[in-house]
Design an enzyme around this catalytic site. Structure first.
Site, PDB file in Angstrom:
ATOM      1  N   GLN A  46     -10.977  65.935  -5.724  1.00  0.00           N
ATOM      2  CA  GLN A  46     -10.882  66.967  -4.690  1.00  0.00           C
ATOM      3  C   GLN A  46     -10.318  68.297  -5.185  1.00  0.00           C
ATOM      4  O   GLN A  46     -10.588  69.325  -4.575  1.00  0.00           O
ATOM      5  CB  GLN A  46     -10.006  66.472  -3.535  1.00  0.00           C
ATOM      6  CG  GLN A  46     -10.646  65.362  -2.740  1.00  0.00           C
ATOM      7  CD  GLN A  46      -9.797  64.998  -1.537  1.00  0.00           C
ATOM      8  OE1 GLN A  46      -8.843  64.244  -1.656  1.00  0.00           O
ATOM      9  NE2 GLN A  46     -10.129  65.533  -0.389  1.00  0.00           N
ATOM     10  N   GLU A 194      -6.888  53.949  -0.444  1.00  0.00           N
ATOM     11  CA  GLU A 194      -7.863  53.628   0.601  1.00  0.00           C
ATOM     12  C   GLU A 194      -9.087  52.871   0.093  1.00  0.00           C
ATOM     13  O   GLU A 194     -10.225  53.336   0.269  1.00  0.00           O
ATOM     14  CB  GLU A 194      -8.327  54.912   1.310  1.00  0.00           C
ATOM     15  CG  GLU A 194      -7.234  55.603   2.080  1.00  0.00           C
ATOM     16  CD  GLU A 194      -7.728  56.841   2.836  1.00  0.00           C
ATOM     17  OE1 GLU A 194      -8.918  57.180   2.740  1.00  0.00           O
ATOM     18  OE2 GLU A 194      -6.918  57.469   3.518  1.00  0.00           O
ATOM     19  N   TYR A 334      -4.110  58.994  10.243  1.00  0.00           N
ATOM     20  CA  TYR A 334      -4.492  60.262  10.851  1.00  0.00           C
ATOM     21  C   TYR A 334      -4.618  60.194  12.360  1.00  0.00           C
ATOM     22  O   TYR A 334      -4.298  61.150  13.039  1.00  0.00           O
ATOM     23  CB  TYR A 334      -5.837  60.748  10.277  1.00  0.00           C
ATOM     24  CG  TYR A 334      -5.773  61.138   8.823  1.00  0.00           C
ATOM     25  CD1 TYR A 334      -5.873  60.182   7.814  1.00  0.00           C
ATOM     26  CD2 TYR A 334      -5.603  62.459   8.447  1.00  0.00           C
ATOM     27  CE1 TYR A 334      -5.802  60.538   6.479  1.00  0.00           C
ATOM     28  CE2 TYR A 334      -5.539  62.825   7.104  1.00  0.00           C
ATOM     29  CZ  TYR A 334      -5.635  61.867   6.128  1.00  0.00           C
ATOM     30  OH  TYR A 334      -5.561  62.221   4.814  1.00  0.00           O
ATOM     31  N   GLU A 403      -0.531  59.603   3.273  1.00  0.00           N
ATOM     32  CA  GLU A 403      -1.393  60.701   3.725  1.00  0.00           C
ATOM     33  C   GLU A 403      -1.228  60.832   5.224  1.00  0.00           C
ATOM     34  O   GLU A 403      -1.183  59.822   5.932  1.00  0.00           O
ATOM     35  CB  GLU A 403      -2.884  60.437   3.453  1.00  0.00           C
ATOM     36  CG  GLU A 403      -3.327  60.609   2.032  1.00  0.00           C
ATOM     37  CD  GLU A 403      -4.839  60.423   1.867  1.00  0.00           C
ATOM     38  OE1 GLU A 403      -5.582  60.586   2.864  1.00  0.00           O
ATOM     39  OE2 GLU A 403      -5.257  60.119   0.744  1.00  0.00           O
ATOM     40  N   GLU A 454     -13.633  68.180   0.600  1.00  0.00           N
ATOM     41  CA  GLU A 454     -13.387  67.058   1.522  1.00  0.00           C
ATOM     42  C   GLU A 454     -14.531  66.051   1.515  1.00  0.00           C
ATOM     43  O   GLU A 454     -15.164  65.787   2.539  1.00  0.00           O
ATOM     44  CB  GLU A 454     -13.122  67.583   2.935  1.00  0.00           C
ATOM     45  CG  GLU A 454     -11.749  68.226   3.094  1.00  0.00           C
ATOM     46  CD  GLU A 454     -10.598  67.301   2.706  1.00  0.00           C
ATOM     47  OE1 GLU A 454     -10.729  66.075   2.885  1.00  0.00           O
ATOM     48  OE2 GLU A 454      -9.588  67.812   2.206  1.00  0.00           O
ATOM     49  N   TRP A 455     -14.822  65.504   0.337  1.00  0.00           N
ATOM     50  CA  TRP A 455     -15.779  64.416   0.219  1.00  0.00           C
ATOM     51  C   TRP A 455     -17.105  64.738   0.901  1.00  0.00           C
ATOM     52  O   TRP A 455     -17.691  65.771   0.624  1.00  0.00           O
ATOM     53  CB  TRP A 455     -15.146  63.112   0.763  1.00  0.00           C
ATOM     54  CG  TRP A 455     -13.794  62.862   0.167  1.00  0.00           C
ATOM     55  CD1 TRP A 455     -12.587  62.936   0.803  1.00  0.00           C
ATOM     56  CD2 TRP A 455     -13.495  62.535  -1.210  1.00  0.00           C
ATOM     57  NE1 TRP A 455     -11.564  62.656  -0.078  1.00  0.00           N
ATOM     58  CE2 TRP A 455     -12.089  62.416  -1.301  1.00  0.00           C
ATOM     59  CE3 TRP A 455     -14.251  62.337  -2.359  1.00  0.00           C
ATOM     60  CZ2 TRP A 455     -11.429  62.105  -2.506  1.00  0.00           C
ATOM     61  CZ3 TRP A 455     -13.613  62.021  -3.546  1.00  0.00           C
ATOM     62  CH2 TRP A 455     -12.224  61.909  -3.603  1.00  0.00           C
TER      63      TRP A 455
END
Ligand SMILES: *[C@@H]1O[C@H](CO)[C@@H](O)[C@H](O)[C@H]1NC(C)=O
Length: 496
Positions: A46, A194, A334, A403, A454-455
């Protein structure tokens, strides 16, 4: 700065007042226990850029983003990203300025081992991470290393990627090298970031590299990742722990599932079931030695449907190695969803199979504020509930929040009041978990430091507390309002 913070405080306060009408409790003014650690998380693909410089090999994200047509909405990629390969000193200055005392970054496996295999070590790759680690330490910032965040070397993908058991040994060789090269200065290691998201989106939905859509691959990969994790944990135990004295764990992605109608037992049951499935593929075996009943049943069902060949259990020998192979739990959190039973299946969320196979309907409360991603709503109390759930089901482990962050749009500007509200709200709920509920959280890492790649969303969404101008070749960094607010929370160790 403090005026900005006060304005944001007032807005946060207004939101909390309105929340309390809905039964959530008020803001807690208190501090965290001494020694609580504050900082940021990033990952190699990233931010680093320099995708083909100084002997780095190609990884699956390089391959994925260079496809034609591009699978990324803005057709951009991480070739340069934040150029942190050349500008890591800027990043360390920012960390120092904000007052972080820890920084988690991930190693680019292909930068260190261009073929993925141990036969060829790239000295420039070792040098880069040594420089970063040494500069962090010189600034009083503890480096935390993630061994793998999704950027598998392409040559290992060419033999099947994580579904091929041979990759377990290659990962172990890579980890062994990292422990040798950097372990004298590293106290905390994350084996995988993750892996649940990586397996689902890499191998099942195809949204992430390598872009496959095969449930059998996803499940076999998940299994091999548990084995890879345990193998590396035992390696650290045998060879390094005595001299290096570090901790090794994994960071899992987990949202909170709230029963849509908390009074309805069927809703409560499906919410609990969903949480058990989400934690069942990785955490449960690592803590207790094998899959939980929910996961076993699910795997059994999928085997019956001939959708997978993945065994429903680990063997006794595997189980012995896997059980207890953790020193902490990393939680990436999140958002929160409402769940209810349903005959209809809904789409898969990050990192789990619940919508696909369980016949559960996932929704959000339209009153919850939403960021730039429709799958992230702002529900701070969901973090407190998640933390309590882990404490109760997993024997009160030490938990690091690895995160937590808020997505907005690239044109949102540096006065990111919504992000300020997000971090204040979530950190305050974490404070309640620690102070009022006795949950053992000892670290909070915001994600992320920089606006970065962001992927599958490219640069169409930002999580950073620092603005990076991705149109400028110099990739200048400008702290946002949220930097100032985290600076204050870090300095006060909470809310005074
Ligand atoms: C970003 O950089 C470009 C190119 O240097 C410049 O034209 C633009 O004004 C910059 N944007 C912002 C918001 O600073």
């Amino acid at each position: 700065m403090s005026i900005f913070c006060k304005v944001a405080n007032l807005i946060t306060f207004a939101i909390l007042v309105s929340n309390s009408v809905c039964g959530e409790d008020a803001f807690l003014y208190d501090v965290f226990p001494p020694g609580f650690q504050w900082g940021f998380s990033t990952s190699s693909y990233q931010i680093e850029g320099a995708w083909n410089e100084d002997g780095k090999g190609v990884n699956i994200w390089d391959t994925f983003v260079h496809r034609f047509p591009s699978p990324i909405p803005d057709k951009r990629n991480g070739d340069i990203a934040c150029d942190s390969y050349h500008k890591f000193d800027h990043d360390v200055s920012l960390l120092k300025y904000i007052g972080a005392n820890v920084y988690r970054f991930s190693l680019s496996w292909s930068r260190i081992l261009p073929t993925g295999r141990i036969d060829h070590i790239n000295p420039a790759g070792i040098q880069y991470y040594n420089n970063l680690i040494n500069l962090l330490l010189a600034n009083g910032i503890e480096p935390i290393v993630t061994l793998h965040q999704w950027d598998l070397p392409q040559p290992l993908m060419d033999i099947g990627g994580w579904q091929n058991e041979e990759v377990i040994q290659h990962f172990s060789n890579f980890a062994n090298l990292a422990f040798h090269a950097f372990g004298d200065r590293i106290r905390k290691w994350v084996t995988f970031n993750e892996p649940n998201v990586m397996c689902v989106h890499g191998y099942l939905t195809g949204k992430y590299a390598p872009g496959h859509k095969n449930i059998n691959e996803a499940l076999n990969s998940a299994r091999n990742i548990v084995k890879s994790h345990a193998k590396v944990y035992r390696l650290y135990d045998r060879v390094f722990r005595l001299h290096q004295g570090g901790k090794v764990g994994m960071a899992l992605f987990s949202y909170w599932l709230e029963p849509k109608d908390p009074q309805n037992p069927a809703h409560r049951k499906i919410a609990e079931y969903g949480m058990q499935i989400m934690w069942g593929s990785f955490a449960f075996p690592i803590v207790f030695g094998n899959y939980n009943d929910e996961t076993k049943q699910l795997l059994g069902k999928l085997r019956k449907l001939k959708l997978t060949s993945a065994p429903v259990e680990f063997t006794l020998e595997e189980s012995v190695e896997i059980k207890g192979s953790y020193d902490f739990w990393g939680l990436n959190h999140y958002s929160t969803y409402l769940v209810e039973p349903s005959k209809l299946t809904s789409s898969i969320l990050h990192g789990d199979l619940i919508g696909l196979v369980l016949g559960a309907k996932i929704s959000v409360d339209p009153k919850w504020p939403q960021g730039a991603r429709n799958d992230i709503t702002v529900v701070p109390w969901g973090l407190r509930k998640t933390l309590n759930w882990i404490k109760e089901r997993y024997g009160s482990p030490e938990i690091y929040i690895m995160e937590n962050g808020y997505p907005d749009y690239p044109n949102a500007g540096v006065e990111d009041v919504s992000r300020v509200q997000f971090h204040r709200g979530y950190i305050n709920e974490m404070l309640k978990a620690v102070r009022l509920d006795g949950v053992g959280v000892t670290m909070y890492l915001a994600c992320g430091l920089l606006d970065s790649f962001e992927w599958s969303l490219g640069y169409t969404v930002n999580f950073g507390v620092v603005y990076v101008n991705h149109s400028d070749p110099e990739r200048p960094r400008t702290p946002k309002l949220s930097s100032a607010c985290l600076q204050q929370i870090f300095a006060e160790n909470g809310f005074t």
